[in-house]
Design a protein around this motif. Structure first.
Motif, short mmCIF file in Angstrom:
data_model
loop_
_atom_site.label_atom_id
_atom_site.label_comp_id
_atom_site.label_asym_id
_atom_site.label_seq_id
_atom_site.Cartn_x
_atom_site.Cartn_y
_atom_site.Cartn_z
N UNK A 146 0.65 -0.55 -0.23
CA UNK A 146 0.42 -0.06 0.47
C UNK A 146 1.04 0.97 0.29
N UNK A 147 0.76 1.94 -1.35
CA UNK A 147 1.91 2.93 -1.38
C UNK A 147 1.75 3.86 -0.41
N UNK A 148 0.93 4.12 0.52
CA UNK A 148 0.45 5.26 1.96
C UNK A 148 1.04 4.57 3.33
N UNK A 149 1.16 3.30 3.33
CA UNK A 149 1.71 2.03 4.36
C UNK A 149 3.18 2.61 3.61
N UNK A 150 3.97 2.65 2.82
CA UNK A 150 4.87 2.18 2.13
C UNK A 150 5.63 3.34 2.81
N UNK A 151 5.86 4.46 2.27
CA UNK A 151 5.81 5.95 2.78
C UNK A 151 6.08 6.52 4.18
N UNK A 152 5.14 5.72 5.16
CA UNK A 152 4.72 6.37 6.34
C UNK A 152 5.95 5.33 6.98
N UNK A 153 6.31 3.97 6.65
CA UNK A 153 7.78 3.13 6.84
C UNK A 153 8.60 3.94 6.38
N UNK A 154 8.79 4.67 5.79
CA UNK A 154 9.88 4.78 4.48
C UNK A 154 10.49 5.84 5.97
N UNK A 155 9.22 7.29 6.43
CA UNK A 155 9.64 7.64 7.07
C UNK A 155 10.07 7.42 8.38
N UNK A 164 15.55 19.55 13.23
CA UNK A 164 15.39 18.27 11.82
C UNK A 164 14.47 17.27 13.28
N UNK A 165 14.02 17.55 14.53
CA UNK A 165 13.66 16.56 14.95
C UNK A 165 11.74 17.00 14.67
N UNK A 166 11.92 18.38 14.52
CA UNK A 166 10.41 18.41 15.18
C UNK A 166 10.42 18.17 13.34
N UNK A 167 10.77 18.13 11.95
CA UNK A 167 9.90 18.15 10.70
C UNK A 167 10.05 16.70 10.50
N UNK A 168 11.13 15.75 11.09
CA UNK A 168 10.96 14.63 11.65
C UNK A 168 9.50 13.77 12.29
N UNK A 169 9.40 14.38 13.39
CA UNK A 169 7.57 13.79 13.61
C UNK A 169 6.85 14.77 12.74
N UNK A 170 6.56 15.81 12.22
CA UNK A 170 5.80 16.28 11.35
C UNK A 170 5.50 15.08 10.58
N UNK A 171 6.86 15.28 9.31
CA UNK A 171 6.34 14.02 8.16
C UNK A 171 5.75 13.25 8.79
N UNK A 172 6.23 11.93 9.72
CA UNK A 172 5.34 10.77 10.34
C UNK A 172 3.75 11.04 10.52
N UNK A 173 3.64 12.23 11.41
CA UNK A 173 2.65 12.29 11.43
C UNK A 173 1.63 12.65 10.43
N UNK A 174 1.96 13.51 9.59
CA UNK A 174 0.91 13.86 8.27
C UNK A 174 1.16 12.42 7.51
N UNK A 175 2.06 11.87 7.49
CA UNK A 175 2.32 10.28 6.44
C UNK A 175 1.40 9.15 7.41
N UNK A 176 0.83 9.56 9.27
CA UNK A 176 0.12 8.04 9.99
C UNK A 176 -1.03 9.04 8.88
N UNK A 177 -1.82 9.73 9.51
CA UNK A 177 -2.98 10.63 9.38
C UNK A 177 -3.96 10.36 8.21
N UNK A 178 -2.48 10.32 7.38
CA UNK A 178 -3.45 9.93 5.68
C UNK A 178 -3.72 8.87 5.56
N UNK A 179 -2.75 7.85 6.14
CA UNK A 179 -2.81 6.07 5.91
C UNK A 179 -3.60 6.25 7.14
N UNK A 180 -3.85 6.69 8.27
CA UNK A 180 -5.50 6.46 8.75
C UNK A 180 -6.76 6.40 8.08
N UNK A 181 -6.44 7.47 7.39
CA UNK A 181 -7.93 7.93 6.88
C UNK A 181 -7.81 7.06 5.53
#
Ligand code: ARG
Length: 590
Positions: free
Chosen positions: A503-512, A531-548
Motif C-alpha cells: 500500500x503506497x501510503x503505508x510504504x511512505x509511512x514506513x520509510x519516514x 530536524x526532529x520537529x521536521x521528522x515527527x511532522x512528516x511522520x504525523x502527516x504520513x500517519x494521518x493520511x494512512x489512518x484516513x
C-alpha cells in the motif's frame, strides 16, 4: 543499527568498486522525485568525467551488478545517468522490525562518550525571567536531552548573571527605600537575619524602577556603581543582601523552569568565577599575552585571514574593573578545573556572536583552554511579535515568561472546553501539556539562528506544523491501541511483526519512520532540534493520511491488522521519544 540509507549506499559502493570505479560514487540520497522512486544515486554522473565514459553506461553497469539483490524492488539507470532506487517491501519491513526490537529503536549510543558542558538559560537574578531567556532554555534543554540520548556526558549549567551593575542598582534602590535596614549600618557586626527584607515581587519591581531612575540621575548611577564595587570587594552588609537576592531569585527561577520542564545540573553563576580572576590575569601577563591599550588590559585576537574587524578581547578596563569577558574566561578556567570538558556549547542570543568569537579566540590563543576543547556558539534569533518586532506585552512592556505561559495555557483550555465536556481539573492538566508543546514546538521547529514570529493562534492550532498537532497524532494512536486492546479482550496482542506492504501510503509511512537514527544523529551533530520537529511532522502527516485511507480497527484480515498495530506501536514509541527529546509530553486524550 546502521542507517537505512547507508545500507543501501554500501551495496552500491560495492557495485561501483566491483566495476572498477571508486566506491565513493555509490552515495545515496532521498529521491527528489518520490513519485518515481524512493532513493537515488547520482554517482555515475560524477564518475563519468574521471573515467571518461557516458554516465548512463556507468549507471547501467551498476544496475546490472545489483539486479539480483533482494534489497531492490526496482533499480534502474535513467538518462542522463541517474540510478533510481525502490526498495522491496520486505527489506523495509525487516528494517522496521529490527528497529522495534533494538535498544533506542536502533539509535546507538556513542562509543566515545565525551563530556560536554552546555551553557544555557543565562537568566539574570533579580530580573524577572522574560521571553528573551525562553529560547536559550528551550533550545538548550532539547540539546541536552538529545546529547544524553546518544550517550554523551552532558553538564547543563544555568550560568546565572549575578555580578553586574544590576546588583548595585538594587542595593542602592533598597537603601533609598529602607535606609534603616541593618545591612546599611557600617558599625553593625552581628549576624544578619535569614529572612530577606523583601519578597520576589518587590524585587522584580525594584530593579526596573532603579534602572529607569539611574538613566536620568547620574549621581544615583554613580552610587550604584560604588555599591557594586563595595559588594565585589567584600562589604559584609551588601554581601548579605546579595545572598538574599540570590536565594529568592533562584527559588523563583526553579519554579519557572520546572513549569517548562527544564532543569539544570549546575546552578553556577558569574560570581563563582571571580575567585579565578587574579591568577588568570597574572598568568596572562606573565606569558606576555596582554598589552595595555588606552589604559585597559587587552589580548589581541585578530588573525591575518579575518575579513571583518575583530576587536581585541578586553580583560580589565582602564579603571581596573573586570568585564563580562573576564568572567567568561575565568568561567572557562573554572570549568576546566572542575570538569575537564571536551566541549563547551553556549546557547545565547546571536547578537553576542562577535563577543563569543573574541572570547573563544582569546581562550585558545592564551591556552587557558586546551586546543582539543571544542567551543561552539549556538546563537539564536529573536522571538518577534506579529508586528515583526521583539515580542512585547500589549502595553509594550517586556513579557514575563510566567504570564506568557499562563496565556497560552488559558487559550488552550478554552479551546478544549469549547469542544467537549471534561472536568475542570482534567482540562487544566491537558491544557498545561498542550500549552507547553505549543510553546516549545513553536520555538524548536525553527532553525535556532532564525528569528521567528510568536503567533499564539497558529501555535495552539491542532492542525498544521504545530506541537498540538503532534500531540493530537499521538493521542489518536493511543486511542486506536486502546480500542484494539479492548476488542481483542484477553487475546494476547502480537506486536513486533510488521509485514511487508504494497500500500503506497503505508510504504511512505514506513520509510519516514525508518529515518529515526539518522535524524537523531544529525540533530546532535548540527545542534538542530528543528530536524526532529521536521521528522515527527512528516511522520504525523504520513500517519494521518494512512489512518484516513485504512480502517485499522475494522480491518478483517487479522494478520494485516496485527501488522498495523505493530507499526503504530512503533510509531507511538518513536513520537513519544522524539517529543521527550524536545522537552514536552503527550496527554492521554485531548
Ligand atoms: N546573562 C546573559 C544575558 O542575559 C547570558 C549569559 C550567557 N552565557 C555566558 N556564558 N555568557 O545576556
Amino acid at each position: 543499527m546502521k542507517k537505512l540509507i547507508d545500507m543501501i549506499a554500501e551495496e552500491l559502493m560495492q557495485a561501483f568498486e566491483k566495476n572498477g570505479y571508486e566506491g565513493k560514487y555509490g552515495m545515496v540520497t532521498l529521491s527528489n522525485r518520490p513519485d518515481l522512486c524512493q532513493y537515488q544515486c547520482n554517482g555515475a554522473l560524477a564518475a563519468a568525467k574521471l573515467y571518461k565514459k557516458a554516465p548512463v553506461m556507468i549507471a547501467s553497469e551498476i544496475v546490472e551488478s545489483v539486479k539480483d539483490s533482494r534489497t531492490f524492488d526496482k533499480i534502474e539507470a535513467i538518462m542522463p545517468g541517474f540510478i533510481n532506487i525502490t526498495l522491496t517491501p520486505a527489506y523495509i519491513a525487516d528494517y522496521l522490525n529490527e528497529m522495534s526490537h533494538a535498544d533506542q529503536y536502533g539509535c546507538e549510543k556513542t562509543k566515545n562518550p565525551k563530556t560536554i558542558i552546555l551553557d544555557y538559560g543565562g537568566p539574570n537574578i533579580a530580573k524577572p525571567l522574560h521571553v528573551g531567556h525562553l529560547r536559550s532554555a528551550v533550545i538548550g534543554e532539547s540539546i541536552k536531552r538529545i546529547s544524553r540520548y546518544l550517550g554523551y556526558k552532558v553538564i547543563g549549567d544555568v550560568h546565572l548573571g549575578d555580578w553586574g551593575l544590576q546588583m548595585g542598582l538594587i542595593i542602592t534602590e533598597l537603601k533609598k527605600r529602607k535606609p534603616d535596614l541593618v545591612y546599611f549600618d557600617e558599625n553593625y557586626t552581628g549576624e544578619y537575619s535569614r529572612e530577606a527584607p523583601f519578597t520576589i515581587s518587590e524585587l522584580e519591581e525594584i530593579y526596573p524602577a532603579a534602572n529607569e531612575y539611574s538613566k536620568t540621575h547620574p549621581e544615583y548611577k554613580e552610587e550604584a556603581k560604588n555599591a557594586t564595587y563595595l559588594l565585589q570587594n567584600g562589604n559584609r552588609g551588601y554581601a548579605a543582601l546579595w545572598n538574599h537576592i540570590l536565594n529568592i531569585s533562584v527559588t523563583d527561577l526553579k519554579k519557572n523552569y520546572d513549569k517548562l520542564n527544564i532543569s539544570f545540573d549546575l546552578w553556577k553563576k558569574e560570581s563563582d568565577a571571580q575567585a579565578y580572576i587574579p591568577d588568570m590575569i597574572a598568568y596572562l601577563k606573565e606569558n606576555n599575552y596582554t598589552r595595555i591599550s588606552e589604559g585597559a588590559l587587552v589580548v589581541d585576537v585578530k588573525e591575518d585571514t579575518d575579513t571583518k574587524e575583530i576587536p581585541p578581547c578586553m580583560i580589565l578596563k582602564s579603571d581596573g574593573a573586570t568585564l563580562y569577558n573576564t568572567t567568561d574566561l575565568a568561567t572557562m578556567v573554572e570549568r576546566r578545573k572542575l570538569f575537564d570538558p571536551d566541549a563547551i556549547t553556549y546557547i545565547v542570543d546571536k547578537r553576542q556572536e562577535l563577543y563569543f568569537e573574541t572570547v573563544f579566540r582569546c581562550a585558545k590563543k592564551t591556552k587557558l583552554l586546551d586546543e582539543k576543547v571544542r567551543l561552539t556558539f549556538l546563537g539564536f534569533g529573536t522571538m518577534n511579535g506579529k508586528d515583526g518586532k521583539p515580542f512585547k506585552t500589549r502595553e509594550g512592556g517586556v513579557m514575563r515568561l510566567e504570564d506568557l505561559i499562563q496565556s497560552i495555557n488559558d487559550a488552550v483550555y478554552d479551546k478544549i472546553m469549547e469542544n467537549r465536556q471534561m472536568s475542570e481539573e482534567e482540562a487544566r492538566s491537558i491544557a498545561g501539556k498542550v500549552g507547553l508543546a505549543a510553546l516549545k514546538y513553536g520555538d524548536l521547529s525553527n532553525q535556532a539562528s532564525k528569528d521567528y514570529i510568536f503567533d499564539m493562534d497558529r501555535f495552539i492550532s491542532f492542525e498544521g506544523n504545530t506541537g498540538p498537532y503532534i500531540l493530537y497524532t499521538i493521542v489518536r494512536i493511543k486511542s486506536i491501541l486502546m480500542k484494539y486492546r479492548e476488542l481483542a479482550g484477553k487475546e494476547p496482542i502480537n506486536t513486533g511483526r510488521i509485514l511487508p506492504s504494497d500500500i503506497p501510503g503505508e510504504v511512505s509511512l514506513m520509510l519516514e519512520v525508518s529515518k529515526f537514527n539518522e535524524v537523531i544523529e544529525f540533530s546532535f551533530k548540527e545542534n538542530a532540534p528543528h530536524k526532529i520537529c521536521q521528522y515527527i511532522y512528516d511522520i504525523a502527516n504520513a500517519f494521518n493520511r494512512f489512518y484516513h485511507e485504512n480502517k485499522i480497527i475494522a480491518q478483517e484480515d487479522k494478520l494485516k491488522q496485527q501488522s498495523w498495530i505493530s507499526l503504530i506501536t512503533l510509531i507511538q514509541g518513536i513520537l513519544e521519544t522524539c517529543i521527550d527529546l524536545l522537552g514536552f509530553e503527550a496527554p492521554d486524550r485531548m
